[in-house]
Motif scaffolding. Structure first.
Motif, PDB file in Angstrom:
ATOM      1  N   ALA A   1       0.697  -1.037  -0.124  1.00 36.59           N
ATOM      2  CA  ALA A   1      -0.017  -0.185   0.020  1.00 36.59           C
ATOM      3  C   ALA A   1       1.048   1.391   0.011  1.00 36.59           C
ATOM      4  N   ALA A   2       1.796   1.463   0.826  1.00 36.18           N
ATOM      5  CA  ALA A   2       2.703   2.620   0.964  1.00 36.18           C
ATOM      6  C   ALA A   2       3.523   2.470  -0.145  1.00 36.18           C
ATOM      7  N   ARG A   3       4.131   1.499  -1.005  1.00 35.40           N
ATOM      8  CA  ARG A   3       4.751   1.424  -2.358  1.00 35.40           C
ATOM      9  C   ARG A   3       3.901   2.220  -3.347  1.00 35.40           C
ATOM     10  N   GLN A   4       2.695   1.702  -3.570  1.00 35.50           N
ATOM     11  CA  GLN A   4       1.716   2.042  -4.351  1.00 35.50           C
ATOM     12  C   GLN A   4       1.424   3.705  -4.157  1.00 35.50           C
ATOM     13  N   GLU A   5       1.372   3.966  -3.176  1.00 38.44           N
ATOM     14  CA  GLU A   5       1.172   5.478  -2.615  1.00 38.44           C
ATOM     15  C   GLU A   5       2.310   6.479  -3.493  1.00 38.44           C
ATOM     16  N   VAL A   6       3.318   5.903  -3.140  1.00 40.05           N
ATOM     17  CA  VAL A   6       4.574   6.426  -3.440  1.00 40.05           C
ATOM     18  C   VAL A   6       4.893   6.444  -5.001  1.00 40.05           C
ATOM     19  N   LEU A   7       4.371   5.243  -5.517  1.00 42.77           N
ATOM     20  CA  LEU A   7       4.466   5.156  -6.880  1.00 42.77           C
ATOM     21  C   LEU A   7       3.403   6.222  -7.789  1.00 42.77           C
ATOM     22  N   ALA A   8       2.140   6.404  -7.162  1.00 47.30           N
ATOM     23  CA  ALA A   8       1.312   7.352  -7.688  1.00 47.30           C
ATOM     24  C   ALA A   8       1.839   8.763  -7.804  1.00 47.30           C
ATOM     25  N   ILE A   9       2.394   9.030  -6.581  1.00 46.57           N
ATOM     26  CA  ILE A   9       2.962  10.521  -6.364  1.00 46.57           C
ATOM     27  C   ILE A   9       4.159  10.526  -7.623  1.00 46.57           C
ATOM     28  N   ILE A  10       5.070   9.540  -7.654  1.00 43.67           N
ATOM     29  CA  ILE A  10       6.241   9.876  -8.930  1.00 43.67           C
ATOM     30  C   ILE A  10       5.706   9.849 -10.189  1.00 43.67           C
ATOM     31  N   TRP A  11       4.651   9.133 -10.355  1.00 40.26           N
ATOM     32  CA  TRP A  11       4.099   8.904 -11.469  1.00 40.26           C
ATOM     33  C   TRP A  11       3.388  10.220 -12.084  1.00 40.26           C
ATOM     34  N   SER A  12       2.936  10.886 -11.169  1.00 43.24           N
ATOM     35  CA  SER A  12       2.052  12.136 -11.358  1.00 43.24           C
ATOM     36  C   SER A  12       3.249  13.362 -11.813  1.00 43.24           C
ATOM     37  N   LEU A  13       4.509  13.029 -11.497  1.00 39.36           N
ATOM     38  CA  LEU A  13       5.640  14.017 -11.630  1.00 39.36           C
ATOM     39  C   LEU A  13       6.422  13.600 -13.013  1.00 39.36           C
ATOM     40  N   LYS A  14       6.087  12.572 -13.467  1.00 38.83           N
ATOM     41  CA  LYS A  14       6.982  12.180 -14.680  1.00 38.83           C
ATOM     42  C   LYS A  14       7.074  12.994 -15.959  1.00 38.83           C
ATOM     43  N   GLU A  15       5.881  13.564 -16.155  1.00 37.79           N
ATOM     44  CA  GLU A  15       6.110  14.843 -17.305  1.00 37.79           C
ATOM     45  C   GLU A  15       6.923  15.874 -16.963  1.00 37.79           C
ATOM     46  N   GLU A  16       6.989  16.061 -15.677  1.00 38.01           N
ATOM     47  CA  GLU A  16       7.628  17.346 -15.148  1.00 38.01           C
ATOM     48  C   GLU A  16       9.150  17.176 -15.384  1.00 38.01           C
ATOM     49  N   ILE A  17       9.395  15.747 -15.114  1.00 39.46           N
ATOM     50  CA  ILE A  17      11.027  15.361 -15.033  1.00 39.46           C
ATOM     51  C   ILE A  17      11.513  14.830 -16.314  1.00 39.46           C
ATOM     52  N   ILE A  18      11.016  13.995 -17.084  1.00 41.95           N
ATOM     53  CA  ILE A  18      11.718  13.457 -18.371  1.00 41.95           C
ATOM     54  C   ILE A  18      11.867  14.727 -19.379  1.00 41.95           C
ATOM     55  N   HIS A  19      12.677  14.656 -20.039  1.00 36.99           N
ATOM     56  CA  HIS A  19      13.113  15.867 -21.291  1.00 36.99           C
ATOM     57  C   HIS A  19      12.781  17.240 -20.615  1.00 36.99           C
ATOM     58  N   ALA A  20      12.905  17.558 -19.342  1.00 37.51           N
ATOM     59  CA  ALA A  20      12.730  18.757 -18.945  1.00 37.51           C
ATOM     60  C   ALA A  20      13.585  19.716 -19.472  1.00 37.51           C
TER      61      ALA A  20
END
Ligand code: HEM
Length: 131
Positions: A112-131
């Motif tokens: 459950a904790a890993r899924q919550e962190v994954l959801a946060i990281i996933w939401s940031l993906k477009e801000e991080i790659i090819h920035a």
């Protein structure tokens, strides 16, 4: 009388072990990045610059803490600013995500904790790659 503890009220930050838990996660995640062939070149230079490494770790801890319901305020740069010019690829983003989730599992954090962190990281993906 025992008052039943409503687990739904426990923040992710508390479940991660608060300030000390987050710090030990960040230490081991950065170590994992330094050993991950897909992204080690991005992180190994920090071994030669302990002060810069400490600043980045502090920002990462604050970011993690602030994003998981902790008391800390994040004073680092925004995600596009922090990663601008690095041209981080999708494969690198996946490698970093993998290090984070694997390290969490090694620290005993549940699905459950890993899924919550994954959801946060996933939401940031477009801000991080090819920035
Ligand atoms: C997976 C999601 C990621 C998150 C949540 C994340 C988050 C952060 C944060 C909060 C900082 C601190 C910013 C600051 O010091 O002001 C940072 C710095 C940094 N990130 Fe990421 N990051 C991610 C992925 C990546 C990837 C995939 C790479 C490269 C392969 C990367 C490379 C770096 C580097 C080298 C720094 C240090 C920048 C500096 O000190 O100048 N990050 N990241």
């Amino acid at each position: 009388m025992d008052i039943p503890r409503d687990l739904t009220n426990v923040t992710l930050y508390e479940r991660l072990g608060g300030s000390a838990g987050v710090r030990s996660l960040i230490d081991d995640i950065i170590e994992a990045h330094m050993q991950n062939p897909t992204i080690s070149a991005r992180f190994l230079p920090y071994r030669e610059d302990p002060e810069r490494l400490e600043t980045a770790k502090r920002h990462l801890c604050d970011f993690f803490a602030a994003g998981s319901g902790g008391p800390d305020r994040y004073a680092g740069r925004t995600m596009p600013d922090a990663h601008r010019g690095m041209n981080v690829s999708e494969a690198e983003y996946m490698a970093a995500t993998d290090d984070i989730l694997t390290t969490m599992a090694r620290h005993g954090h549940d699905e459950a904790a890993r899924q919550e962190v994954l959801a946060i990281i996933w939401s940031l993906k477009e801000e991080i790659i090819h920035a």
